[in-house]
Design a protein around this motif. Structure first.
Motif, PDB file in Angstrom:
ATOM      1  N   ASP A 291      25.934  33.986  41.225  1.00  0.00           N
ATOM      2  CA  ASP A 291      26.688  34.506  40.092  1.00  0.00           C
ATOM      3  C   ASP A 291      26.398  33.653  38.870  1.00  0.00           C
ATOM      4  OD1 ASP A 291      28.379  35.826  38.422  1.00  0.00           O
ATOM      5  OD2 ASP A 291      30.213  35.004  39.284  1.00  0.00           O
TER       6      ASP A 291
ATOM      7  N   SER B 171      26.701  34.817  35.759  1.00  0.00           N
ATOM      8  CA  SER B 171      27.534  35.215  34.625  1.00  0.00           C
ATOM      9  C   SER B 171      28.905  34.567  34.765  1.00  0.00           C
ATOM     10  CB  SER B 171      27.690  36.733  34.592  1.00  0.00           C
ATOM     11  OG  SER B 171      28.369  37.178  35.731  1.00  0.00           O
ATOM     12  N   GLU B 172      29.334  33.942  33.710  1.00  0.00           N
ATOM     13  CA  GLU B 172      30.633  33.295  33.729  1.00  0.00           C
ATOM     14  C   GLU B 172      31.515  33.946  32.679  1.00  0.00           C
ATOM     15  OE1 GLU B 172      32.377  28.959  32.667  1.00  0.00           O
ATOM     16  OE2 GLU B 172      30.623  29.017  33.960  1.00  0.00           O
ATOM     17  N   ASP B 173      32.678  34.357  33.092  1.00  0.00           N
ATOM     18  CA  ASP B 173      33.625  34.958  32.165  1.00  0.00           C
ATOM     19  C   ASP B 173      34.511  33.845  31.629  1.00  0.00           C
ATOM     20  OD1 ASP B 173      35.570  36.306  30.794  1.00  0.00           O
ATOM     21  OD2 ASP B 173      36.035  37.702  32.414  1.00  0.00           O
ATOM     22  N   PRO B 174      34.323  33.461  30.377  1.00  0.00           N
ATOM     23  CA  PRO B 174      35.086  32.328  29.839  1.00  0.00           C
ATOM     24  C   PRO B 174      36.587  32.596  29.773  1.00  0.00           C
ATOM     25  CG  PRO B 174      33.851  33.415  28.103  1.00  0.00           C
ATOM     26  CD  PRO B 174      33.437  34.041  29.404  1.00  0.00           C
ATOM     27  N   ASP B 175      36.981  33.861  29.744  1.00  0.00           N
ATOM     28  CA  ASP B 175      38.405  34.183  29.646  1.00  0.00           C
ATOM     29  C   ASP B 175      39.078  34.328  31.011  1.00  0.00           C
ATOM     30  OD1 ASP B 175      38.170  34.286  26.848  1.00  0.00           O
ATOM     31  OD2 ASP B 175      37.488  36.365  26.944  1.00  0.00           O
ATOM     32  N   ALA B 176      38.294  34.392  32.077  1.00  0.00           N
ATOM     33  CA  ALA B 176      38.844  34.657  33.409  1.00  0.00           C
ATOM     34  C   ALA B 176      39.793  33.557  33.864  1.00  0.00           C
ATOM     35  CB  ALA B 176      37.728  34.854  34.421  1.00  0.00           C
TER      36      ALA B 176
ATOM     37  N   GLU C 113      41.556  31.388  32.172  1.00  0.00           N
ATOM     38  CA  GLU C 113      42.803  31.406  31.401  1.00  0.00           C
ATOM     39  C   GLU C 113      43.666  32.609  31.786  1.00  0.00           C
ATOM     40  OE1 GLU C 113      44.471  31.406  26.823  1.00  0.00           O
ATOM     41  OE2 GLU C 113      42.335  31.138  27.181  1.00  0.00           O
TER      42      GLU C 113
ATOM     43  N   TRP D 234      43.749  34.136  34.696  1.00  0.00           N
ATOM     44  CA  TRP D 234      44.352  33.880  36.007  1.00  0.00           C
ATOM     45  C   TRP D 234      45.511  32.902  35.892  1.00  0.00           C
ATOM     46  CZ3 TRP D 234      44.554  36.718  39.970  1.00  0.00           C
ATOM     47  CH2 TRP D 234      43.498  37.555  40.324  1.00  0.00           C
TER      48      TRP D 234
END
Length: 77
Positions: free
Chosen positions: A31, A33-38, A40, A42
């Motif tokens: 993986d 791809s990193e979701d920078p908002d994920a 926060e 959670w």
């Protein structure tokens, strides 16, 4: 560097926990791809749920009933 045919038999000799940890690390490495908002999002969700439990507004379920429901679902019923 050794190829898969050389490495795999040796890796399969590792204890179960070590193989599981290695498998987890390998899957996580796929993986990119990193979701920078994920993270926060959670944390916000966890905070919201914790507040509901503390204030008594959360709808809680008995663990015995939940476990039974999960077991039935896993059996395909």
């Amino acid at each position: 560097m050794a190829n898969r045919r050389e490495i795999l038999p040796e890796l399969l000799k590792l204890p179960v926990r070590e193989r599981a940890r290695l498998a987890t690390e390998l899957v996580q490495s796929l993986d990119e791809s990193e979701d920078p908002d994920a993270a926060e999002a959670w944390l916000n969700e966890l905070d919201r749920r914790a507040r509901e439990v503390v204030t008594g507004t959360a709808k809680l379920e008995d663990w015995t009933k939940v476990r039974k429901r999960i077991e039935l679902r896993m059996r395909g019923r």
